[in-house]
Design a protein around this motif. Structure first.
Motif, PDB file in Angstrom:
ATOM      1  N   GLU A  12       0.822  -1.210   0.000  1.00  0.00           N
ATOM      2  CA  GLU A  12       0.000   0.000   0.000  1.00  0.00           C
ATOM      3  C   GLU A  12       0.859   1.264   0.000  1.00  0.00           C
ATOM      4  O   GLU A  12       0.461   2.291  -0.549  1.00  0.00           O
ATOM      5  CB  GLU A  12      -0.924   0.054   1.227  1.00  0.00           C
ATOM      6  CG  GLU A  12      -2.002  -0.995   1.268  1.00  0.00           C
ATOM      7  CD  GLU A  12      -1.592  -2.200   2.078  1.00  0.00           C
ATOM      8  OE1 GLU A  12      -0.390  -2.286   2.430  1.00  0.00           O
ATOM      9  OE2 GLU A  12      -2.455  -3.040   2.373  1.00  0.00           O
ATOM     10  N   SER A  59       0.819   4.593  -2.450  1.00  0.00           N
ATOM     11  CA  SER A  59       0.781   5.982  -1.987  1.00  0.00           C
ATOM     12  C   SER A  59       1.930   6.786  -2.582  1.00  0.00           C
ATOM     13  O   SER A  59       1.745   7.907  -3.074  1.00  0.00           O
ATOM     14  CB  SER A  59       0.877   6.040  -0.452  1.00  0.00           C
ATOM     15  OG  SER A  59      -0.239   5.428   0.148  1.00  0.00           O
ATOM     16  N   GLY A  87      -5.996   9.666  -5.436  1.00  0.00           N
ATOM     17  CA  GLY A  87      -5.825   9.313  -4.039  1.00  0.00           C
ATOM     18  C   GLY A  87      -5.649  10.580  -3.240  1.00  0.00           C
ATOM     19  O   GLY A  87      -4.716  11.357  -3.489  1.00  0.00           O
ATOM     20  N   MET A 112      -8.489  -1.954   5.381  1.00  0.00           N
ATOM     21  CA  MET A 112      -7.571  -1.945   4.243  1.00  0.00           C
ATOM     22  C   MET A 112      -6.587  -3.116   4.291  1.00  0.00           C
ATOM     23  O   MET A 112      -5.940  -3.362   5.308  1.00  0.00           O
ATOM     24  CB  MET A 112      -6.786  -0.630   4.297  1.00  0.00           C
ATOM     25  CG  MET A 112      -5.626  -0.524   3.338  1.00  0.00           C
ATOM     26  SD  MET A 112      -6.149  -0.240   1.642  1.00  0.00           S
ATOM     27  CE  MET A 112      -6.658   1.478   1.750  1.00  0.00           C
ATOM     28  N   GLY A 170      -8.140   0.820  -1.589  1.00  0.00           N
ATOM     29  CA  GLY A 170      -7.663   2.166  -1.862  1.00  0.00           C
ATOM     30  C   GLY A 170      -7.460   2.427  -3.347  1.00  0.00           C
ATOM     31  O   GLY A 170      -8.037   1.740  -4.191  1.00  0.00           O
ATOM     32  N   VAL A 202      -5.310   4.352   7.103  1.00  0.00           N
ATOM     33  CA  VAL A 202      -5.845   4.827   5.843  1.00  0.00           C
ATOM     34  C   VAL A 202      -6.234   6.275   6.099  1.00  0.00           C
ATOM     35  O   VAL A 202      -7.040   6.550   6.987  1.00  0.00           O
ATOM     36  CB  VAL A 202      -7.062   3.978   5.429  1.00  0.00           C
ATOM     37  CG1 VAL A 202      -7.646   4.487   4.134  1.00  0.00           C
ATOM     38  CG2 VAL A 202      -6.660   2.514   5.337  1.00  0.00           C
ATOM     39  N   ASN A 254      -6.986  10.485   4.782  1.00  0.00           N
ATOM     40  CA  ASN A 254      -7.541  11.343   3.750  1.00  0.00           C
ATOM     41  C   ASN A 254      -7.532  12.777   4.284  1.00  0.00           C
ATOM     42  O   ASN A 254      -7.349  12.998   5.484  1.00  0.00           O
ATOM     43  CB  ASN A 254      -8.975  10.905   3.412  1.00  0.00           C
ATOM     44  CG  ASN A 254      -9.292  11.111   1.938  1.00  0.00           C
ATOM     45  OD1 ASN A 254      -8.778  12.047   1.324  1.00  0.00           O
ATOM     46  ND2 ASN A 254     -10.137  10.263   1.388  1.00  0.00           N
ATOM     47  N   ASP A 288     -10.853   8.573  -3.024  1.00  0.00           N
ATOM     48  CA  ASP A 288     -10.050   7.520  -2.413  1.00  0.00           C
ATOM     49  C   ASP A 288      -8.990   8.096  -1.475  1.00  0.00           C
ATOM     50  O   ASP A 288      -8.522   9.219  -1.675  1.00  0.00           O
ATOM     51  CB  ASP A 288      -9.377   6.690  -3.513  1.00  0.00           C
ATOM     52  CG  ASP A 288     -10.252   5.538  -3.954  1.00  0.00           C
ATOM     53  OD1 ASP A 288     -10.665   4.752  -3.085  1.00  0.00           O
ATOM     54  OD2 ASP A 288     -10.532   5.433  -5.161  1.00  0.00           O
ATOM     55  N   THR A 311      -2.536   5.484   2.077  1.00  0.00           N
ATOM     56  CA  THR A 311      -2.279   4.525   3.152  1.00  0.00           C
ATOM     57  C   THR A 311      -0.861   4.711   3.674  1.00  0.00           C
ATOM     58  O   THR A 311       0.052   5.031   2.907  1.00  0.00           O
ATOM     59  CB  THR A 311      -2.403   3.085   2.595  1.00  0.00           C
ATOM     60  OG1 THR A 311      -3.653   2.973   1.930  1.00  0.00           O
ATOM     61  CG2 THR A 311      -2.333   2.056   3.706  1.00  0.00           C
TER      62      THR A 311
END
Lengths: 256, 256, 256, 256, 256, 256, 256, 256
Positions: A4, A8, B67, B198, B235, F140, F142, F154, F157
């Motif tokens: 993950e 990112s 994202g 996740m 994600g 996770v 945001n 989305d 992470t």
């Protein structure tokens, strides 16, 4: 095994590279509607460094909705060439009136413009302009979410040789310029004249005629052109919007 | 001379023809996200009568935002073939991790699916399902605006041989089916299990595995599949979404 | 010379006389939709003391909006007799399917019911029921504005031999009765079963079958009948609504 | 067996036929209040092609609520003839002051006008006017829901030989005309003068006197007439409203 | 010459003295309705240290509004003695039914209770209770504005030998006690039973019977008593409220 | 001459470096209140790679507001050592009760923790957790703005060896873990027990006792500890909060 | 046995009698603050037919809240006589500065004024004025709830020989008069001058001086006097408010 | 054993002492941004009696958010000395451009200013000014919550020899002064000129130049200086803000 954090990092790195590159532009287009997309298509095709800034999540603006939520729109004879250039197949309803699926038109304009090289920053709002030597010289930008929430968070700034106000009826760039700088625009009154009522024929002609530089460094296109210069509105017929985008691209290209 | 009434008539006539034709479908896709668009692409390519219904103005859902508002996304090796099929050119960030502009991906999926023949009705919300012989046999639809405003206005109805719930995390079709009909679904608990936290690797595998018929006539795909069957979330990596769309199209095609 | 105070006095006096008379009723109808209006028409025609209470400004409920804001509706063969009784002229779309202008239907039902003697109190909401000897014996009412604003203002009360819950999908009277009194209703589960998904044919039959006394003193009609007893929904076809209104009027009349 | 799709098709077909026919009108009435309904009644009775557009769900506007939510209203001697024409039976409170149930009046005006041939499009809002040869020549319309939600969706357009602004205190048509076109109206100031305070006697006279053509193609009636021309307000007495509707119908009929 | 700072200082000093004194009480009354005011009157008259806390700006709660915004209320024979004690002159409508102006009743109850010595803290909300030795031993309070805005700001605390929940239908103190401490109350079910529908006669009796200590240190009175213990509601008749306030004062006084 | 683009680039570059580094952590602290800041201070002091994520604009949470908007707070004897460590000078109100300005305390905790090396990401919300091998293995995240607006965008992470839930009364991390994964926590019931009412003495002890690992990889501290494990609340006294932060830092340090 | 319908009838009958009587007044006071209550007290004491109209639920306005939510207020030496007249006992903070509990003051003013004969209609809003012979001759009223909800419902009208605008800072009556009638007021500019900043000493003097007839039939008192005539504000000191009420009552009494 | 009432008393006593002392000041700073904090730091350091009033919960304003939510900011060479004075360590991005963590800067400015002796009242809003002898002589204050809720509650008042408007773009103090008193300010137009568009270099110079006394007793600093005097904006570069704070402190100190 998917990591993950690599996902990112990939997103952040790609974005930052794209965003940083967009801080110094040939042309900054504000607003994600049809005239802006067509302008972006032609400018990018000619190799200009051009990016579009749209505060909403999606691009395309009011085109998606067709007329009165019936998701079809009309392009008249004059706009046929640009439709063909975009590879769109239209149905002739009556001689000179072509109907197209408005969802397909939205997606196609975005697709073609980006394939040609336009960079699009959705979710990014124009907050103000940069002024240098009595000329619009860039944009003050912020996240659209910050604007929506009216949070007090400082913006960032980018430089651009030209700015296109393609924000539709609101003509946001022209509005902020007049409100904050008190300058006189290249319009019949020197101010923002305001869009007139419906007269489709005149509106279509006006949209093209009013597409011009209204202040050093700042062009208007599409409905913003009519709103700033006092043209009529035309409703869900899009020939003028497309031609306006083509014209503004041509005029700016010649000066770069 | 442009006649505004001709424009109105052209839009109404085109829309009504398209909309009336969509009242009897092979497949009705609910929700305009990536798995639904890919499913629509493959189904339309095989000549099925397929339409998509999305309550919002634009199509593409969460893909537009990348994202965390950085408008890029990642597709891993497994999803590479579908990207290629869509004509998208990706950048390899690390081996097996491809980054793509999320705005371009959104527009491209819509463009390709519609070119293949998918009909899309944006601004139209799914309100309920039609039940015939203990089977989901169609949709009850209304304007998205009516749903947003919570106005009491009756819906209309369409028939469809299959329905795909591609509404993402909310799994709206499955939700309404369980809430109103109290039926048991083809899941580990018989109910809607709920999306897990996740774990990108598992989430991607689950999205494909959970893509299936959960009640006679009703398939789930994409994040709705994980939400209904209890898969992990993943994600901004989209391989699983694309493969889920491909799988649901293949399974339904074989039954038509 | 017009005197404004005489106008005020005329309105107050007429209203108070009408309102005070409605504090002791044969039948109180809650909700201003089609089944309630038809019930009110037939009950008033037979000389019963009957009044309708609706929290909104206008009467007619969802009928005004037709199907999906297209202001037309359908009545099938079974409901034709009541349409004729109301003096409405319908157009036959296909054998057995009659289309009518939904605005005209709304106005006509109100017009005919009031001409027959039904009293209507719009802007007045049902807040609760009166319970006497384990029977619904009246209504607790308040201004709809008080309910909308959620202001803490005491209600007033009226007595009625029978109450009809014609509040549509929400079945507000049945809801408040179950929530506050915890009683068992005359339904398959003893509780409020909930409306099922769409199946027009079954829905129409259910609407009539489910029209009955669900607790001593309390009848349900129209969509409230299906919501309470677990019938299917039917969308913008109104035969069942009209027949339900006719049935509930007939059943109550026999007991008065 | 009822087929849900046939119901959908019947509604769509009936609506589209009615709506398409209304794109070319003799008279377009904006707003669903009493003066508009009376105007529509008389115009339709004389065979004119006339339609009403109202953004809300129901028709009747403020009449439904009587005075201060007491659902009764007053008509004075001068308005008695129109009440009789509508078949309404009034109670004489004091000599020359007749009280009527406001719910019944609302329903009756809609019922009678539609029986006479008026077409009513509820849920449809006037967004702008069409201008042709310095004359109001039609309306720009959109769903009322789109206006309520302030969504950016293009409208449709209709042509009409005359437009009546019957939108009440807001005088929406006159407002948009002045705001967007900057024209001078046929009023004492050339602008929108604004409604004065309460003086029932003067208000009633003014409502009739001010009912006139204020710009080529555009008439005002009812409270909009007083709002545009600077008349007094009169409260819940409706003789002037009815007479205004009768007058505007008569004046326009003579020119068609 | 008036000095604004002296005014500020006078207010702060008087308030702080009053507020600090209220941090250690004999009785804390939560909610500013009729039963709480009557309880405060009798407790203060007997020299108890008693204060009332009300989150809203004004005191009196729903009494101000009479029945359905008609600002009158009824007190029956049983409550006549307390009315007389308060010096209120009532009009006998029918034998045993006295009508009073609801605004005057509100003001009078506040006036008399404060003259007797009750301290009132309006704009102060109860957030929680203090628990000591399995007993309610005080209140956790905050500004009503903080509660309304849902701001995260810590409260202050006061100690009190007894607490009266006089918060009406919501029974806020009992609710928070049960929700946070999970204790069993002195009611038929051990939990909060909930108010029943309307039955004025029973409701009035219940309001008095249900006035009691429901958990060590916590009494309920007025509508909160019926809400907690499952009594009927009674609408705009206030005898029971007054008697409930008198009873709770008597019971607590005996234990101080 | 200042160059706006250089300013933009400086900010982006500094942020991206800081943010990318924070994608792989020793400890991720969720929530910007006192226990989290103290934990961050001690962890950073010992050289751990630790970052804090807070969805709001400012850090400090409820401390800023003191008690009931009176911006002072109390620390008791037990917490005196940590106050001294932070360089705060307190006033002794009564023996063992120290009062401090709550604004100064907020700023000081942030200042000291960051000077020690804590990285703080304000405006970033925790949306979910990462699960790996039945262990919380990251967050996770945001933008807080995305969460506030409930936009469908989305997240990204990050991985972290340990996570501290310092989100106060809401215990957001524990909540999401239980809701999505259905796991059993290290509490008396295996679930989230819920905060009890006020009892300052017990609450202070509980806050320290309940500070522990409640699921592999996840610790709770401060009010979140009491909310998860069922401790009492304590109001505007902060010794327990500080000691809880110190304890969680110590326990995690020993395992890194 | 209590009969709920008798309770309803008692309330309706008492209210209608009181309300109908108030349609023809000597003096109508708009706004429920301190100067209006004092004016009502003195006018009623002299046997005038006087009523107060307040759109909110409770009477007293801003007095309830004291200064900055500290529920105390100050009256200076000049206002002491009126306090004594009302039977209020004040504490002298410094020579000439008396502090009083603001909740008690609110209740006492209402109590004393109503005992003297003032009728109060809470929940009733002033919407407009009646104009007769270039004079304010009454009020146009509606439910406060209708105003709050902005519902389009017609008002009722009452006649009054004099109107007092006691609506505080907003000066609503004067505002509506100027906005709708465009008249010139008896102020230094002929318009509404607007309240000045804080200067307590001047503000107190101005409040009394500015209490006068500003247009035939319309007086201003209290803060409305300063707002209309351009006086300074004074904050939570109330001598001027009380004296203003006394003065306006005296001036009007002499003319009745 | 902790006593909750002692905690409450400690907080109340400390606050009241601090608050009462702040009713008579040398300097009152309105707004909690960077220029105000720097001004407060230098004024307090010189022993002046100075307090800051901020309506929000936290102090620091927009600094917390960095640029576009990337929580870093830039200080250029000119502001380096003040950063050093505050003990902040900056990273040089390019020659003369220093980047700092914006969260750390916020906390540090608050920390240093309060350590120097500045009193801060968060949650307290400026409502108006005090005018004495044609000079700003203090502030009218209220809880920020009262302002946010727009509740009608009287304020309190404080006296101050000087007031600094450091409220940023809104320039709230200058706005209220001009709106209520109609005075002429010491600016190029005599009014509030308004902030210009972005030009960082000019903006930084203007922020310092425009820092001055604009009306007897009232200074402006920071962005409020540019907003009042018509300077350019500069975005997330803070040298000018810091220098403006230093300048205003120096100028006022010389006059005390």
């Amino acid at each position: 095994m998917l990591n993950e954090v690599t996902i990112s990092k990939g997103i952040i790195a790609s974005y930052v590279e794209k965003f940083t590159a967009a801080l110094e532009l040939d042309v900054a287009i504000v607003g994600g509607g049809p005239s802006g997309l067509v302008a972006g298509y032609y400018l990018a095709k000619q190799g200009k460094k051009v990016a579009m800034f749209e505060s909403k999540l999606s691009i395309g603006g009011g085109i998606w909705g067709g007329g009165m939520m019936f998701n079809e729109l009309v392009v008249q004879e004059e706009g046929k060439a640009i439709i063909d250039e975009m590879g769109l197949v239209a149905k002739e309803f009556e001689p000179g009136y072509y109907t197209l699926d408005s969802v397909l038109v939205s997606a196609t304009l975005v697709y073609k413009a980006m394939q040609a090289g336009l960079k699009i920053f959705n979710l990014v709002a124009m907050e103000d302009v940069v002024i240098k030597d009595d000329r619009v010289a860039g944009l003050v930008i912020n996240w659209g979410a910050v604007k929506t929430l009216d949070w007090h968070i400082d913006p960032l700034t980018l430089h651009s040789k030209f700015v296109i106000d393609a924000t539709g009826h609101d003509a946001n760039v022209a509005q902020v310029l007049v409100r904050k700088m008190g300058v006189s625009l290249n319009t019949s009154t020197g101010g923002i004249v305001g869009e007139k009522s419906m007269a489709a024929n005149k509106g279509e002609q006006h949209a093209v005629e009013n597409t011009k530089e209204i202040y050093p460094g700042l062009y208007v296109s599409g409905m913003a052109a009519n709103a700033v210069c006092g043209g009529y509105r035309m409703g869900p017929v899009f020939g003028g919007m497309l031609l306006s985008g083509e014209k503004v691209a041509k005029e700016i290209s010649q000066r770069l």
